[in-house]
Design an enzyme around this catalytic site. Structure first.
Site, PDB file in Angstrom:
ATOM      1  N   GLN A  60       0.792  -1.220   0.000  1.00 36.12           N
ATOM      2  CA  GLN A  60       0.000   0.000   0.000  1.00 36.12           C
ATOM      3  C   GLN A  60       0.829   1.276   0.000  1.00 36.12           C
ATOM      4  O   GLN A  60       0.307   2.345  -0.312  1.00 36.12           O
ATOM      5  CB  GLN A  60      -0.965   0.001   1.192  1.00 36.12           C
ATOM      6  CG  GLN A  60      -2.047  -1.061   1.078  1.00 36.12           C
ATOM      7  CD  GLN A  60      -2.930  -1.124   2.305  1.00 36.12           C
ATOM      8  OE1 GLN A  60      -2.707  -1.948   3.190  1.00 36.12           O
ATOM      9  NE2 GLN A  60      -3.937  -0.274   2.362  1.00 36.12           N
ATOM     10  N   HIS A 154       0.694  -9.242   4.654  1.00 40.57           N
ATOM     11  CA  HIS A 154      -0.396  -8.267   4.718  1.00 40.57           C
ATOM     12  C   HIS A 154      -1.204  -8.372   3.419  1.00 40.57           C
ATOM     13  O   HIS A 154      -1.113  -7.514   2.530  1.00 40.57           O
ATOM     14  CB  HIS A 154       0.162  -6.857   4.909  1.00 40.57           C
ATOM     15  CG  HIS A 154      -0.844  -5.871   5.412  1.00 40.57           C
ATOM     16  ND1 HIS A 154      -0.657  -5.131   6.564  1.00 40.57           N
ATOM     17  CD2 HIS A 154      -2.062  -5.515   4.946  1.00 40.57           C
ATOM     18  CE1 HIS A 154      -1.708  -4.342   6.764  1.00 40.57           C
ATOM     19  NE2 HIS A 154      -2.574  -4.556   5.779  1.00 40.57           N
ATOM     20  N   ASN A 198      -2.195 -10.572   8.447  1.00 37.84           N
ATOM     21  CA  ASN A 198      -3.079  -9.435   8.675  1.00 37.84           C
ATOM     22  C   ASN A 198      -4.504  -9.824   8.281  1.00 37.84           C
ATOM     23  O   ASN A 198      -4.769 -10.166   7.126  1.00 37.84           O
ATOM     24  CB  ASN A 198      -2.631  -8.239   7.829  1.00 37.84           C
ATOM     25  CG  ASN A 198      -3.515  -7.025   8.032  1.00 37.84           C
ATOM     26  OD1 ASN A 198      -3.392  -6.319   9.029  1.00 37.84           O
ATOM     27  ND2 ASN A 198      -4.411  -6.769   7.087  1.00 37.84           N
ATOM     28  N   GLU A 199      -5.404  -9.828   9.239  1.00 42.17           N
ATOM     29  CA  GLU A 199      -6.841 -10.026   9.024  1.00 42.17           C
ATOM     30  C   GLU A 199      -7.196 -11.230   8.138  1.00 42.17           C
ATOM     31  O   GLU A 199      -7.860 -11.085   7.108  1.00 42.17           O
ATOM     32  CB  GLU A 199      -7.467  -8.762   8.429  1.00 42.17           C
ATOM     33  CG  GLU A 199      -7.366  -7.556   9.326  1.00 42.17           C
ATOM     34  CD  GLU A 199      -8.049  -6.318   8.746  1.00 42.17           C
ATOM     35  OE1 GLU A 199      -8.395  -5.420   9.537  1.00 42.17           O
ATOM     36  OE2 GLU A 199      -8.251  -6.263   7.513  1.00 42.17           O
TER      37      GLU A 199
END
Length: 448
Positions: A60, A154, A198-199
């Site tokens: 990102q 991620h 991540n998540e």
């Protein structure tokens, strides 16, 4: 007394002036004036090792992550992405500036991700230069007195991994475990906390949103087109894979990755982060209990022996008979269409701590808005709710804000502004927002 609109206008004008002056001070290397923002309101002093931080993820912010699965899907026609990530925030080159920002804001923690697609761009081919790059980031954090929080995965994976079926194929777990061990050896001892994933429950959570579930056929077509693009029979990207097809493999990958990392770094604190909303039952008939069983309970069991659980909260969901309901008419909405509801943080931290029995680290919390006065209000209210659960005795180890920078927000591209720091899309110049120093005041005082 002035009305709400006048008050907001005054705050926006003051904030804009303060941001300009503060950014100029930063450019000159001056220390920020702490009196310029309100001090933390509560007298509750936190544990001395409490982590106060800001987060980014590699894809990102770095830019040019050309060997990742996301880069492939961003360039399909049609694509779920309104525009590709491109250079993102150019953090691959400007990481020193980002680390300096975290330090000078008064925070003590920088969460960043290492990109598997950069480290192993082709199966079995390791980039020593990429590993050295991330090691240098850790060394710079140490020099700045920051405590890094490293994310091993991620969302993004190498395109070759997606082309092998991604997390839908059990044999692929071996590839991830080898990556984690290789990275752990290369990164050395410069970090004390890390997340494997991540998540990993995010897709299951999103499927309770009617619009996301309706888009599932589009994602399937995108994966088929991506497979053609890279010349494989299949393509499975993390955020579009069916949750029931990947859960067992990702759970196994998490446990085996922890073992691999701890074989190199037995002292490091390891966990994963979960996407957790304040799940509230709608009046009358609600499927909240079924949603919890599907989205959360399996992962609560996975993390039962972890060193901590990362909680990532942005708001609440009101669960109806079959799906999440739309936000109530007239409520304030964020740039992602969510209800502005900072108090969700205290509720989710309390819930996850009780359900897992593990210490909690808030690894993401924030709001998408172009009005920085609303970000300041969000931080104040979220931290006030966190203070209540800490007062109740919940073991909370830190608060990491999402995000440090306005960055590439996946299918929102560059239209959702979560950053404490704005980034010019042409020059990549960083402009510190008032909310950044506001959060820094809490961190410097170490109280909420």
């Amino acid at each position: 007394m002035i009305d709400a609109m006048t008050r907001r206008s005054v705050l926006q004008t003051a904030s804009a002036g303060f941001a300009t002056a503060f950014s100029a001070d930063f450019a000159a290397g001056a220390a920020p004036a702490l009196a310029a923002v309100p001090a933390a309101k509560s007298g509750r002093v936190l544990r001395p090792d409490f982590l106060w931080g800001a987060a980014t993820s590699g894809h990102q912010v770095e830019g040019g992550n050309v060997n990742s699965d996301s880069w492939v899907t961003e360039h399909l026609t049609p694509s779920a992405f309104p525009e590709p990530s491109g250079d993102a925030c150019d953090s691959w080159n400007r990481w020193r500036e980002d680390i300096a920002l975290v330090k000078r804001l008064g925070l003590n923690t920088y969460r960043f991700g290492i990109e598997w697609a950069r480290i192993e761009p082709e199966r079995g081919e390791w980039s020593m230069a990429a590993l050295a790059h991330y090691r240098a980031m850790l060394d710079a954090c140490a020099e700045a007195g920051l405590k890094p929080l490293v994310t091993y995965s991620h969302f993004t994976v190498p395109r070759w991994f997606a082309g092998l079926g991604g997390w839908e194929v059990a044999a692929n777990v071996d590839h991830f475990v080898r990556f984690c061990e290789m990275a752990a050896r290369a990164l050395g001892t410069g970090y004390a906390h890390a997340l494997t994933f991540n998540e990993p429950n995010l897709t299951a959570q999103l499927l309770w949103q009617r619009d996301f579930k309706a888009a599932a056929p589009f994602f399937a077509m995108g994966n088929a087109e991506a497979a053609k693009r890279i010349g494989t029979e299949r393509f499975s990207s993390t955020l579009t894979a069916p949750p029931e097809a990947v859960f067992a493999n990702m759970a196994s990958a998490h446990h085996r990755a922890i073992a691999a990392i701890k074989s190199v770094r037995p002292d490091v604190q390891l966990g994963l982060s979960l996407a957790v909303a304040d799940e509230q039952a709608a009046p009358g008939e609600s499927a909240r209990a079924a949603k919890i069983v599907q989205v959360y309970q399996p992962w609560f069991e996975v993390v039962a022996r972890d060193d901590f659980v990362g909680v990532q909260t942005y708001g609440r969901n009101v669960v109806g008979r079959e799906a999440d309901l739309a936000p109530p008419e007239g409520v304030e909405l964020t740039e992602t269409g969510m209800e502005f509801y900072p108090e969700a943080l205290g509720a989710t931290v309390r819930w996850v701590a009780g359900a897992t029995g593990r210490p909690i680290l808030v690894t993401e919390n924030g709001v998408a808005t172009s009005d920085d006065t609303r970000r300041i209000a969000y931080i104040d209210r979220a931290l006030a709710s966190l203070a209540k659960v800490i007062a109740e005795g919940v073991d909370v180890r830190g608060y990491v804000h999402w995000s440090l920078l306005d960055n590439f927000e996946w299918n929102r591209a560059y239209t959702a502004h979560f950053g404490l720091v704005a980034v010019d899309r042409t020059t990549f110049a960083r402009t510190v927002k008032p909310s950044a120093l506001h959060l820094g005041a809490y961190a410097r005082a170490n109280r909420i």
